[in-house]
Write a protein that holds these residues in place. Structure first.
Motif, PDB file in Angstrom:
ATOM      1  N   LEU A  74       4.470   1.236  -8.063  1.00 29.26           N
ATOM      2  CA  LEU A  74       5.861   0.811  -7.986  1.00 29.26           C
ATOM      3  C   LEU A  74       6.005  -0.639  -8.442  1.00 29.26           C
ATOM      4  O   LEU A  74       6.935  -0.992  -9.168  1.00 29.26           O
ATOM      5  N   LEU A  84      -1.029  14.779  -5.895  1.00 27.91           N
ATOM      6  CA  LEU A  84      -0.012  13.813  -5.503  1.00 27.91           C
ATOM      7  C   LEU A  84      -0.598  12.414  -5.428  1.00 27.91           C
ATOM      8  O   LEU A  84       0.063  11.430  -5.698  1.00 27.91           O
ATOM      9  N   TRP A  98      -0.662   5.577   0.686  1.00 29.36           N
ATOM     10  CA  TRP A  98       0.502   5.017  -0.019  1.00 29.36           C
ATOM     11  C   TRP A  98       0.171   3.810  -0.870  1.00 29.36           C
ATOM     12  O   TRP A  98       0.989   3.342  -1.640  1.00 29.36           O
ATOM     13  N   VAL A 115      -4.218  -3.050   9.563  1.00 30.11           N
ATOM     14  CA  VAL A 115      -2.940  -2.380   9.803  1.00 30.11           C
ATOM     15  C   VAL A 115      -3.115  -0.970  10.343  1.00 30.11           C
ATOM     16  O   VAL A 115      -2.187  -0.174  10.322  1.00 30.11           O
ATOM     17  N   GLY A 116      -4.292  -0.644  10.821  1.00 30.90           N
ATOM     18  CA  GLY A 116      -4.447   0.654  11.463  1.00 30.90           C
ATOM     19  C   GLY A 116      -5.043   1.723  10.566  1.00 30.90           C
ATOM     20  O   GLY A 116      -5.141   2.874  10.953  1.00 30.90           O
ATOM     21  N   GLY A 117      -5.435   1.364   9.363  1.00 32.01           N
ATOM     22  CA  GLY A 117      -6.136   2.307   8.504  1.00 32.01           C
ATOM     23  C   GLY A 117      -5.231   3.337   7.853  1.00 32.01           C
ATOM     24  O   GLY A 117      -4.027   3.408   8.121  1.00 32.01           O
ATOM     25  N   GLY A 118      -5.841   4.113   6.970  1.00 35.88           N
ATOM     26  CA  GLY A 118      -5.087   5.186   6.321  1.00 35.88           C
ATOM     27  C   GLY A 118      -4.128   4.712   5.247  1.00 35.88           C
ATOM     28  O   GLY A 118      -3.277   5.474   4.804  1.00 35.88           O
ATOM     29  N   ILE A 119      -4.236   3.441   4.832  1.00 34.36           N
ATOM     30  CA  ILE A 119      -3.250   2.970   3.869  1.00 34.36           C
ATOM     31  C   ILE A 119      -3.484   3.533   2.485  1.00 34.36           C
ATOM     32  O   ILE A 119      -2.647   3.391   1.618  1.00 34.36           O
ATOM     33  N   ILE A 134       1.717   6.989 -13.615  1.00 28.84           N
ATOM     34  CA  ILE A 134       2.858   6.082 -13.611  1.00 28.84           C
ATOM     35  C   ILE A 134       2.378   4.683 -13.964  1.00 28.84           C
ATOM     36  O   ILE A 134       2.966   3.972 -14.768  1.00 28.84           O
ATOM     37  N   LEU A 185       5.873  -0.727 -12.071  1.00 31.36           N
ATOM     38  CA  LEU A 185       7.096  -0.171 -12.651  1.00 31.36           C
ATOM     39  C   LEU A 185       8.234  -1.179 -12.659  1.00 31.36           C
ATOM     40  O   LEU A 185       9.020  -1.239 -13.595  1.00 31.36           O
ATOM     41  N   LEU A 186       8.327  -1.952 -11.585  1.00 32.97           N
ATOM     42  CA  LEU A 186       9.447  -2.872 -11.504  1.00 32.97           C
ATOM     43  C   LEU A 186       9.331  -3.965 -12.563  1.00 32.97           C
ATOM     44  O   LEU A 186      10.319  -4.503 -13.026  1.00 32.97           O
ATOM     45  N   TYR A 242       0.792   4.239  -4.492  1.00 34.55           N
ATOM     46  CA  TYR A 242       2.209   4.277  -4.833  1.00 34.55           C
ATOM     47  C   TYR A 242       2.810   2.889  -4.863  1.00 34.55           C
ATOM     48  O   TYR A 242       3.605   2.555  -5.748  1.00 34.55           O
ATOM     49  N   LEU A 263      -0.759  11.062  -8.935  1.00 35.38           N
ATOM     50  CA  LEU A 263       0.491  10.835  -9.640  1.00 35.38           C
ATOM     51  C   LEU A 263       0.729   9.355  -9.982  1.00 35.38           C
ATOM     52  O   LEU A 263       1.103   9.042 -11.118  1.00 35.38           O
TER      53      LEU A 263
END
Lengths: 354, 307, 273
Positions: free
Chosen positions: B288, B235, B281, B274-278, B242, B291-292, B284, B238
């Protein structure tokens, strides 16, 4: 033999526009609602209500919401879980920050927040199709998962986004016991099922389906693709958001972002594939199936003295869901709803061949 | 500076691994027009098979090298069998269906593979040890203070990935099979009507994708251990395809590198605000955005609607 | 034009072929990347006429229709519709101005019934909003019924009463073409673009379709632009014909003139230029 429409002529368009055109259907549906409202709360056990009926109702609602987007408008979404989360967390936030707001309004406002988020993540659909859109909804899923886990402001600074709701009441009436919660959910489901059915049988629904079936031709007859797609996203996310709020408030009571993860999104998608894409009644079938299968899998083998371990049951569940998805896509893309209507056609004629 | 380069290199290595998984997506999409959501599950199943086979074969032969080689070929055979099964049971019945239908079918396959793989091979955490060196290397110690830390297994993985990519690119561009594959991707029925054996082509492609998944599974598995979470790596990969464009092998590679680097750099330099773990996403969001601007990805083929 | 006149057949439109110019195309050029689909094409359409576009395969006929109703945007040239110059325009705007069409490869909504398909044709005339639909009470229901009555008129006109509730995907080809015409008619268009409405039909079906086209033109005064390969049909029912070949106009005029135009004969018989 008793299911006949002989002699029931439709003399006006009003009659032809009814949701249930056959008298027997109308009677049956009314009876079903009456049983659900009157008999079930009296007779059903606490376990049945909490573990089966309440989840079934809420997931049916979510499936109706998703079906509008995927089944009717043809826009695939893998982010349903996240939109449920938006509804749940938004309703919870409103309750925590403004305690005076009544529960009903809280839940509906939760739905509205989900609508706003849904429309924002629906904007890429104006340019993207199929798979690419699926990716953009996945983006929504991952981003929102992260947001509820890591942005403390969204969860009133509770650790890792886990929150809980206190005692609930509905305009002074308590919402404590299982049957009260059940009736509350049932009310939502009935109202939204009727609204959804109304939408899909009028111009709004025809615009969605036109976009689904052939978007270029839809444009040529004057349907604005942007409007049709975004209304589908809006209505769908609203219903999904409301169901998310119900899931949090009525079913879970306390939850963390994981309750609305990607797995939930997939589960909902499976529900509408198995139940029937583009069918309101199919959403109910799909939800029933998904709720019942794990229960059957854990209980039935045990009856035969072959209890499955929890792990095996989960794996088996995956295998069955996966196979059924493939089987339905190949053999009956309209799902259980189609089988149901074939059955009804047969019943209309039975016992005669035609 | 040394730290920046280290992060960059780390990103590039991860990028190659993403590209490896992305390649599986591209192969199947190019050849059958199916976006194979099950690629991640295939990686998991392949890694599980490899882990179990190698444990068994190493014990049997007493040799690490022989055991792994035997296990590798057994796993390849297993993935081919899987490809045949998928073609027989699923794809054959879905010829010329819409893209979304096929996508959902692969979602179904994902669930079956997840469940089946763990039922057959067990669901505990396994290890794969193909004898990759683990001692970290320090490079350019005279240029930067402390040098640049580099894991040799990452390096080897990157080289293997690069070799595989090159081989597949050649296969696609210059062989008869490659041409047939491209024809099938264009139009199932048209390809069938000029005598291309659709079923066999699909088996070939899914087998190749299975082998790619196996390589990815071995590389990732020896790094992270073989467990259920391996299928979620797909995932993460993915957005790579794209970004690069679904039909482009070079796109998958470049996309992998961009996302690998972007993910690491953003996590290090932005995440803390921003608190980590970004990184879950970030890829993605990046995909995105691309893609736009270009709905067909950086290297994808532009699609013109005809009415 | 009013659909309720359907049976009284009051034609107020001017005699065919002599009406005012309602659509005027000047120097239209359309390219896809390096491919020239249309080069410097000019012609006009008069009110209430049947204007045919003919030409060999790949001549750019469908592209021409796509330009007229805004699916494609030409790089050069000007379009005047009802005297107004038209800027780059999306198909839904063209539809709102009264241009309806059918497609060469049937473009019906396969998952919907015949009735629903034709109802979508009235989409632009329906004014209720989402919330009224959600309740489906009072105005929304009244509106639905009003438009249903109009749609039933179209269904009667096209003689497809028996299949109104059938999903269009299950209908034979000829009937699908008819339903598609119905969907276009339901919009009560001023200008109707028909892209090979008779392709793949047998003689009887063609005769039916011809009758419908002539009736639409006659009874409702609808202006029609028609693409058709069957020369017999074209020469019989058209007022004027424009001929395209390789994206260029090679002939324009009354059927008889066009028939005797040496360039046209060359294009059809394949003589080298």
């Amino acid at each position: 033999m008793f299911y006949r429409e002989n002699g029931q002529f439709k003399a006006s368009y009003v009659e032809d526009l009814r949701i249930f055109k056959v008298t027997q259907d109308r009677v049956a549906v009314l009876a079903l609602v009456a049983i659900a409202v009157l008999l079930v709360p009296m007779l059903a056990s606490d376990y049945l209500l909490r573990a089966v009926l309440i989840p079934f109702l809420i997931l049916s609602l979510a499936a109706i919401g998703l079906n509008i987007l995927v089944g009717y408008c043809g826009q695939i979404s893998l982010g349903t879980g996240a939109f449920m989360a938006v509804g749940a967390y938004a309703a919870w936030n409103i309750g925590v920050r403004i305690p005076e707001v009544p529960l009903l309004v809280q839940i509906l406002l939760g739905g509205l927040c989900a609508t706003a988020v849904g429309v924002v993540f629906g904007i890429p659909s104006l340019r993207l199709r199929g798979l690419y859109l699926a990716v953009s909804t996945l983006a929504a899923q991952f981003f929102l998962d992260w947001a509820f886990l890591r942005i403390p402001a969204l969860t009133n600074h509770s650790a890792s986004g886990s929150v809980s709701v206190g005692t609930l009441s509905f305009f002074g009436l308590p919402l404590e016991s299982a049957w009260q919660k059940y009736l509350f959910c049932l009310g939502f489901v009935v109202v939204f099922a009727v609204i959804a059915k109304n939408l899909v049988r009028t111009t709004t629904g025809r615009q969605w389906m036109a976009i689904r079936d052939m978007d270029i031709a839809a444009g040529v007859i004057g349907i604005r693709p942007a409007y049709a797609k975004l209304t589908a996203f809006a209505v769908s996310s609203f219903i999904v958001g409301v169901s998310g709020a119900l899931w949090g408030f009525m079913h879970l009571g306390a939850w963390e972002p994981l309750a609305f993860s990607l797995d939930r999104s997939f589960q909902l998608l499976f529900m509408i594939i198995i139940g029937g894409l583009g069918s309101i009644v199919g959403s109910f079938f799909g939800a029933a199936f998904i709720v019942l299968l794990p229960i059957v899998l854990t209980n039935v083998p045990a009856l035969f003295g072959l209890p499955l371990s929890v792990d095996t049951a989960v794996h088996l569940e995956h295998i069955i869901f996966g196979s059924l998805i493939v089987i339905f896509l190949i053999a009956e893309p309209h799902g259980l709803a189609r089988l149901w209507s074939i059955g009804r056609e047969k019943l209309r004629l039975w016992p005669f061949p035609y | 500076m040394g730290f920046f380069i280290e992060t960059l290199l780390g990103g590039l290595m991860t990028g190659v691994l993403y590209a490896l998984i992305g390649l599986g997506f591209v192969l199947i999409f190019k050849a059958s027009g199916v976006f194979n959501f099950a690629q991640g599950a295939m990686v998991l199943v392949a890694a599980l098979a490899m882990a179990r086979f190698s444990a068994w074969a190493i014990e049997l032969t007493g040799s690490m090298l022989f055991g792994n080689v035997i296990a590798f070929f057994m796993s390849v055979a297993f993935m081919i069998a899987l490809a045949i099964a998928i073609e027989r049971l699923v794809l054959r019945h879905l010829v010329n269906q819409e893209l979304t239908t096929l996508l959902m079918a692969t979602l179904g396959i994902t669930y079956v593979l997840d469940g089946l793989g763990q039922t057959v091979f067990g669901s505990s955490v396994y290890t794969i040890d193909v004898g990759m060196p683990k001692e970290p290397l320090f490079l350019f110690q005279d240029v930067f203070e402390g040098g640049i830390l580099l894991n040799p297994d990452d390096l080897i993985a990157a080289l293997v990935g690069a070799a595989l990519v090159a081989a597949l690119a050649l296969l696609f561009q210059y062989t008869k099979v490659g041409r047939a594959l491209r024809a099938v991707a264009d139009d199932h029925q048209a390809a069938q009507s000029v005598g291309i054996p659709l079923g066999r082509i699909w088996v070939v492609v899914w087998s190749v994708a299975g082998v790619v998944a196996l390589v990815a599974g071995i590389v990732w598995g020896s790094k992270l251990g073989v467990q259920f979470s391996l299928s979620t790596v797909a995932l993460r990969a993915l957005p790579v395809v794209i970004l690069g464009g679904l039909t482009s092998v070079p796109g998958a590679i470049l996309g992998g590198l961009i996302i690998g680097v972007g993910e690491k750099l953003s996590e290090v330099y932005l995440g803390s605000f921003v608190g980590g773990g970004i990184e879950v996403w970030f890829a993605y969001a990046l995909a995105l955005l691309v893609l736009l601007v270009r709905p067909e990805g950086l290297f994808g083929e532009k699609h013109i609607d005809r009415v | 034009m009013n659909m309720t006149d359907i049976n009284s057949a009051t034609v107020t439109a001017p005699a065919r072929g002599q009406g005012e110019v309602i659509l005027d195309l000047q120097n239209i050029s359309l390219r896809f990347g390096g491919v020239k689909a249309l080069t410097d094409i000019s012609f006009n359409v008069r009110e209430h006429e049947i204007r045919s576009i003919i030409g060999p395969n790949g001549a750019g006929k469908s592209s021409m229709l796509n330009v007229i109703n805004g699916v494609y945007h030409p790089q050069e040239g000007r379009i005047h519709f009802r005297g107004e110059e038209r800027r780059k325009m999306e198909p839904q705007v063209a539809a709102a101005q009264g241009i309806a069409r059918t497609f060469q490869n049937i473009a019906l909504f396969k998952g919907m019934s015949v009735l629903d398909n034709i109802m979508t044709g009235r989409n632009l005339k329906m004014k209720c909003n989402l919330f009224q639909h959600a309740l489906f009470w009072g105005r929304a229901q009244k509106e639905e019924i009003e438009h249903r009555i109009k749609v039933e008129e179209v269904i009667d006109f096209l003689e497809i009463q028996g299949i109104r509730h059938t999903p269009v995907g299950r209908l034979p080809y000829g009937l699908q073409k008819r339903v598609e015409l119905g969907r276009a008619l339901a919009a009560e268009p001023e200008l109707l673009l028909l892209d090979e409405p008779m392709a793949g039909m047998n003689v009887e079906e063609k005769q039916d379709m011809c009758r419908f086209i002539l009736d639409v033109n006659d009874q409702f005064g609808t202006t029609i632009v028609l693409i058709e390969h069957d020369m017999g049909v074209v020469m019989d029912i058209s007022d004027r014909v424009v001929v395209l070949d390789y994206g260029r106009k090679i002939g324009d005029g009354a059927p008889d003139e066009v028939k005797n135009n040496p360039d046209v004969i060359a294009a059809y018989l394949g003589t080298s230029h």
